[in-house]
Every structure is written in structure tokens, then in C-alpha cells.
Design a protein around this motif. Structure first.
Motif, PDB file in Angstrom:
ATOM      1  N   GLU A  94      10.747 -13.503   6.905  1.00  0.00           N
ATOM      2  CA  GLU A  94       9.455 -14.186   6.831  1.00  0.00           C
ATOM      3  C   GLU A  94       8.471 -13.385   5.988  1.00  0.00           C
ATOM      4  O   GLU A  94       7.735 -13.941   5.151  1.00  0.00           O
ATOM      5  N   LEU A  95       8.467 -12.072   6.203  1.00  0.00           N
ATOM      6  CA  LEU A  95       7.579 -11.206   5.419  1.00  0.00           C
ATOM      7  C   LEU A  95       7.936 -11.260   3.932  1.00  0.00           C
ATOM      8  O   LEU A  95       7.055 -11.238   3.055  1.00  0.00           O
ATOM      9  N   LYS A  96       9.235 -11.330   3.666  1.00  0.00           N
ATOM     10  CA  LYS A  96       9.672 -11.404   2.268  1.00  0.00           C
ATOM     11  C   LYS A  96       9.147 -12.671   1.600  1.00  0.00           C
ATOM     12  O   LYS A  96       8.608 -12.629   0.468  1.00  0.00           O
ATOM     13  N   VAL A  97       9.262 -13.807   2.301  1.00  0.00           N
ATOM     14  CA  VAL A  97       8.781 -15.070   1.739  1.00  0.00           C
ATOM     15  C   VAL A  97       7.267 -15.038   1.576  1.00  0.00           C
ATOM     16  O   VAL A  97       6.718 -15.479   0.546  1.00  0.00           O
ATOM     17  N   LEU A  98       6.556 -14.483   2.547  1.00  0.00           N
ATOM     18  CA  LEU A  98       5.095 -14.403   2.462  1.00  0.00           C
ATOM     19  C   LEU A  98       4.656 -13.514   1.296  1.00  0.00           C
ATOM     20  O   LEU A  98       3.640 -13.777   0.630  1.00  0.00           O
ATOM     21  N   SER A  99       5.414 -12.442   1.069  1.00  0.00           N
ATOM     22  CA  SER A  99       5.045 -11.525  -0.016  1.00  0.00           C
ATOM     23  C   SER A  99       5.251 -12.147  -1.398  1.00  0.00           C
ATOM     24  O   SER A  99       4.710 -11.647  -2.399  1.00  0.00           O
ATOM     25  N   ASP A 100       6.047 -13.191  -1.460  1.00  0.00           N
ATOM     26  CA  ASP A 100       6.296 -13.863  -2.746  1.00  0.00           C
ATOM     27  C   ASP A 100       5.198 -14.873  -3.101  1.00  0.00           C
ATOM     28  O   ASP A 100       5.262 -15.516  -4.149  1.00  0.00           O
ATOM     29  N   ASP A 101       4.229 -15.021  -2.217  1.00  0.00           N
ATOM     30  CA  ASP A 101       3.120 -15.953  -2.465  1.00  0.00           C
ATOM     31  C   ASP A 101       2.298 -15.480  -3.673  1.00  0.00           C
ATOM     32  O   ASP A 101       1.762 -14.365  -3.668  1.00  0.00           O
ATOM     33  N   VAL A 102       2.228 -16.318  -4.668  1.00  0.00           N
ATOM     34  CA  VAL A 102       1.521 -15.928  -5.895  1.00  0.00           C
ATOM     35  C   VAL A 102       0.021 -15.787  -5.678  1.00  0.00           C
ATOM     36  O   VAL A 102      -0.682 -15.212  -6.523  1.00  0.00           O
ATOM     37  N   THR A 103      -0.475 -16.313  -4.583  1.00  0.00           N
ATOM     38  CA  THR A 103      -1.923 -16.211  -4.320  1.00  0.00           C
ATOM     39  C   THR A 103      -2.284 -14.896  -3.640  1.00  0.00           C
ATOM     40  O   THR A 103      -3.462 -14.624  -3.409  1.00  0.00           O
ATOM     41  N   LYS A 104      -1.266 -14.091  -3.286  1.00  0.00           N
ATOM     42  CA  LYS A 104      -1.534 -12.814  -2.622  1.00  0.00           C
ATOM     43  C   LYS A 104      -1.755 -11.731  -3.676  1.00  0.00           C
ATOM     44  O   LYS A 104      -1.026 -11.649  -4.676  1.00  0.00           O
ATOM     45  N   ASN A 105      -2.774 -10.885  -3.432  1.00  0.00           N
ATOM     46  CA  ASN A 105      -2.996  -9.756  -4.324  1.00  0.00           C
ATOM     47  C   ASN A 105      -2.140  -8.568  -3.876  1.00  0.00           C
ATOM     48  O   ASN A 105      -1.448  -8.628  -2.851  1.00  0.00           O
ATOM     49  N   THR A 107      -2.904  -5.732  -2.558  1.00  0.00           N
ATOM     50  CA  THR A 107      -3.259  -5.189  -1.233  1.00  0.00           C
ATOM     51  C   THR A 107      -2.593  -5.986  -0.126  1.00  0.00           C
ATOM     52  O   THR A 107      -2.079  -5.421   0.852  1.00  0.00           O
ATOM     53  N   ASP A 108      -2.618  -7.308  -0.277  1.00  0.00           N
ATOM     54  CA  ASP A 108      -1.959  -8.161   0.714  1.00  0.00           C
ATOM     55  C   ASP A 108      -0.470  -7.839   0.791  1.00  0.00           C
ATOM     56  O   ASP A 108       0.108  -7.737   1.887  1.00  0.00           O
ATOM     57  N   LYS A 109       0.148  -7.676  -0.361  1.00  0.00           N
ATOM     58  CA  LYS A 109       1.583  -7.386  -0.395  1.00  0.00           C
ATOM     59  C   LYS A 109       1.891  -6.016   0.207  1.00  0.00           C
ATOM     60  O   LYS A 109       2.905  -5.827   0.886  1.00  0.00           O
ATOM     61  N   ASP A 110       0.968  -5.062  -0.046  1.00  0.00           N
ATOM     62  CA  ASP A 110       1.143  -3.734   0.554  1.00  0.00           C
ATOM     63  C   ASP A 110       1.064  -3.810   2.083  1.00  0.00           C
ATOM     64  O   ASP A 110       1.783  -3.086   2.787  1.00  0.00           O
ATOM     65  N   ASN A 111       0.215  -4.649   2.591  1.00  0.00           N
ATOM     66  CA  ASN A 111       0.096  -4.819   4.039  1.00  0.00           C
ATOM     67  C   ASN A 111       1.386  -5.410   4.616  1.00  0.00           C
ATOM     68  O   ASN A 111       1.851  -5.002   5.691  1.00  0.00           O
ATOM     69  N   TYR A 112       1.964  -6.373   3.908  1.00  0.00           N
ATOM     70  CA  TYR A 112       3.237  -6.931   4.348  1.00  0.00           C
ATOM     71  C   TYR A 112       4.319  -5.841   4.332  1.00  0.00           C
ATOM     72  O   TYR A 112       5.159  -5.747   5.230  1.00  0.00           O
ATOM     73  N   ASP A 113       4.268  -5.002   3.289  1.00  0.00           N
ATOM     74  CA  ASP A 113       5.290  -3.959   3.162  1.00  0.00           C
ATOM     75  C   ASP A 113       5.160  -2.913   4.260  1.00  0.00           C
ATOM     76  O   ASP A 113       6.159  -2.327   4.690  1.00  0.00           O
ATOM     77  N   THR A 114       3.936  -2.675   4.726  1.00  0.00           N
ATOM     78  CA  THR A 114       3.745  -1.709   5.823  1.00  0.00           C
ATOM     79  C   THR A 114       4.523  -2.138   7.058  1.00  0.00           C
ATOM     80  O   THR A 114       5.237  -1.338   7.679  1.00  0.00           O
ATOM     81  N   GLU A 115       4.399  -3.406   7.402  1.00  0.00           N
ATOM     82  CA  GLU A 115       5.156  -3.915   8.551  1.00  0.00           C
ATOM     83  C   GLU A 115       6.653  -3.917   8.250  1.00  0.00           C
ATOM     84  O   GLU A 115       7.476  -3.592   9.112  1.00  0.00           O
ATOM     85  N   PHE A 116       6.999  -4.265   7.025  1.00  0.00           N
ATOM     86  CA  PHE A 116       8.398  -4.329   6.613  1.00  0.00           C
ATOM     87  C   PHE A 116       9.083  -2.971   6.795  1.00  0.00           C
ATOM     88  O   PHE A 116      10.208  -2.880   7.315  1.00  0.00           O
ATOM     89  N   GLN A 117       8.411  -1.903   6.395  1.00  0.00           N
ATOM     90  CA  GLN A 117       8.977  -0.555   6.516  1.00  0.00           C
ATOM     91  C   GLN A 117       9.117  -0.141   7.983  1.00  0.00           C
ATOM     92  O   GLN A 117      10.075   0.542   8.357  1.00  0.00           O
ATOM     93  N   GLN A 118       8.179  -0.550   8.818  1.00  0.00           N
ATOM     94  CA  GLN A 118       8.266  -0.245  10.242  1.00  0.00           C
ATOM     95  C   GLN A 118       9.460  -0.968  10.889  1.00  0.00           C
ATOM     96  O   GLN A 118      10.143  -0.430  11.764  1.00  0.00           O
ATOM     97  N   LEU A 119       9.701  -2.180  10.441  1.00  0.00           N
ATOM     98  CA  LEU A 119      10.846  -2.944  10.963  1.00  0.00           C
ATOM     99  C   LEU A 119      12.174  -2.304  10.546  1.00  0.00           C
ATOM    100  O   LEU A 119      13.154  -2.348  11.285  1.00  0.00           O
ATOM    101  N   LYS A 120      12.196  -1.715   9.372  1.00  0.00           N
ATOM    102  CA  LYS A 120      13.383  -0.976   8.952  1.00  0.00           C
ATOM    103  C   LYS A 120      13.683   0.162   9.944  1.00  0.00           C
ATOM    104  O   LYS A 120      14.831   0.403  10.316  1.00  0.00           O
TER     105      LYS A 120
END
Length: 273
Positions: A94-105, A107-120
């Protein structure tokens, strides 16, 4: 019949019969009080030997059933880890799909990645899970545990329960210290990991079902062994109570007849008088 004083044959015979009846009465009392048909080895030497073997088999069967129950708990704990891993991967996809949103800057993508790394890191922690000190998953390769399903132990039938290499099934880029970001991660990598865990869960369920049927068979075997042992060693209370009544009457009658026999020699005194 001659009248004698020194030897009272009738009293001796009555005494012997009374001793026999009393011994049988005591044996019947012992059987009823203990609930066992074999109180002493002399009661049924062969039956006692068979009963001892059956009793040992019954105890081993119960122990094997306990071991199978523990193995099923191991599989259930393992499946719990699979469920958690699936939820984590679902969130990562879900985070991967959200990060592909072209309307996200960025910073938004970095926030998604923060959670993504924690899930790893959470997936990495799942790989090291244990059950009572035994690893749920193979470290560096798949393994298995052999669970005995008969009272013969490892010499009999066994069921292998898997310790799969979860880290490999999930993929190195989704576990540990891998630095791949959520935007750089391919969605197929996550979906493949989900599919692999689905297959692991199917295998886990199959093994658990087999153990369940093995446990059911052991339960039936134990029931039949208990019944067979009962026929050998347990006293039939209805039959034995009838014998108790018989021997009780014989003891009372024998006591009366012994007293009668002891007094019968007194007729000699009348002759002497």
C-alpha cells in the motif's frame, strides 16, 4: 464309627474347609476394595504380564499425543508469524502504491519511506522468532522437525514439520538493513513475497491437519488399549460381590460346623460316666 478322643477328623476337615473359605473371602475382599482382579501375581501371572505391557503402551501413547499437541502449537505459532508478515507486506504494498502518486512531493514520499523502513525491520524480527527456544524458521536454509505419531517413537511413523527459510521467501530487499527506498522498490517484489508466504501458510495448514488426524488415531488407540487392559485387570464388581456373599456364608457355616465338630467328642464323656 468308633468314638475316639485324641483325633477329631471331623474338626480337622471342618478347619481345613474354613481356612480355604476364609482365604477366598479375603481374596474377594481385596479385589473389591482395590477394584483390581489381579491383586497378587499368583492370581493371573500371564494376565499381569500382558496388563503391564498394555499399561506401558497406554502411557507412551498419551505422551506421544501430548507431543503432537505441542507440535501443533508450534505450527500455530508459526502461522501467526505468517499472518503478521502478510499484514506487514500488505501495508508495504500500500505504501508503495501511495508513494507512486504523482501529486506527492519528495517530503511526502520520504514520510512513506520512513514507515516502509520500519516495516522492513519488523519483518527481520519475525524471521528470528522462536517457540520455546526452537526457531520457527530456518536460519540460512530450510529445516524440518520430525514428530513421532506412534508410541514406538522415532522408530515408528513420523510427520515432518517445516522450518522454512522465511528470509529467502520474503526477499533480501524487504528485510534487514537493505537501503532500498519505497519508491525504488518494485511492486512485484512485494507481491511475490506475499505469494510465497501464502504457499507457506498452505503447507503449514496441511501439516497441522495431518497431525490432527494422527492425534485422533492415537486417541482411538488409547481408548481401545484401555478397554483391553480393563478386561484383564479390572474386577467385575457384580460377579465378585456374588462370590463375596458366597464365601461369607461358607465362612460362617464353616465356623459353626467347626464348633459342632469340636463338641462332638464330648459324647465320650457320657460313655465314661
Amino acid at each position: 464309627m468308633s468314638v475316639v478322643i485324641n483325633t477329631n477328623s471331623a474338626a480337622i476337615s471342618a478347619s481345613n474347609n474354613l481356612a480355604t473359605s476364609n482365604a477366598m473371602l479375603q481374596r474377594s475382599l481385596n479385589r473389591l476394595s482395590s477394584g483390581s482382579k489381579i491383586v497378587n501375581p499368583s492370581d493371573d501371572a500371564g494376565g499381569l504380564a500382558v496388563s503391564m505391557k498394555l499399561s506401558a503402551t497406554i502411557k507412551r501413547t498419551a505422551a506421544v499425543n501430548d507431543n503432537i499437541a505441542n507440535a501443533r502449537s508450534f505450527l500455530q505459532t508459526q502461522d501467526g508469524a505468517f499472518q503478521t508478515a502478510t499484514k506487514v507486506l500488505d501495508r508495504m504494498s500500500e505504501l508503495k502504491v501511495l508513494s507512486d502518486d504523482v501529486t506527492k512531493n519528495q517530503t511526502d514520499k520520504d514520510n512513506y519511506d520512513t514507515e516502509f523502513q520500519q516495516l522492513k525491520k519488523q519483518l527481520s524480527a519475525l524471521v528470528d522468532e522462536k517457540f520455546n527456544g526452537v526457531s520457527l524458521f530456518g536460519n540460512g536454509g530450510s529445516g524440518s522437525l520430525a514428530v513421532a505419531t506412534t508410541e514406538k517413537g522415532s522408530a515408528g511413523n513420523t510427520v515432518s514439520i517445516d522450518q522454512p527459510d522465511l528470509a529467502t521467501q520474503i526477499g533480501a530487499t524487504l528485510i534487514g538493513n537493505d537501503s532500498t527506498t519505497v519508491t525504488a522498490m518494485g511492486i512485484s517484489t512485494i507481491t511475490n513475497a506475499i505469494q510465497n508466504i501464502a504457499s507457506l501458510r498452505a503447507s503449514n495448514g496441511a501439516q497441522s491437519n495431518r497431525l490432527s488426524f494422527a492425534s485422533e488415531m492415537l486417541t482411538v488407540n488409547r481408548e481401545n488399549l484401555e478397554a483391553a487392559n480393563s478386561r484383564i485387570i479390572d474386577v467385575d464388581v457384580a460377579e465378585e460381590s456374588t462370590q463375596l456373599a458366597r464365601y461369607n456364608i461358607l465362612v460362617q457355616a464353616g465356623s459353626s460346623m467347626l464348633a459342632q465338630a469340636n463338641s462332638s467328642t464330648q459324647v465320650a464323656l457320657k460313655l465314661l460316666g
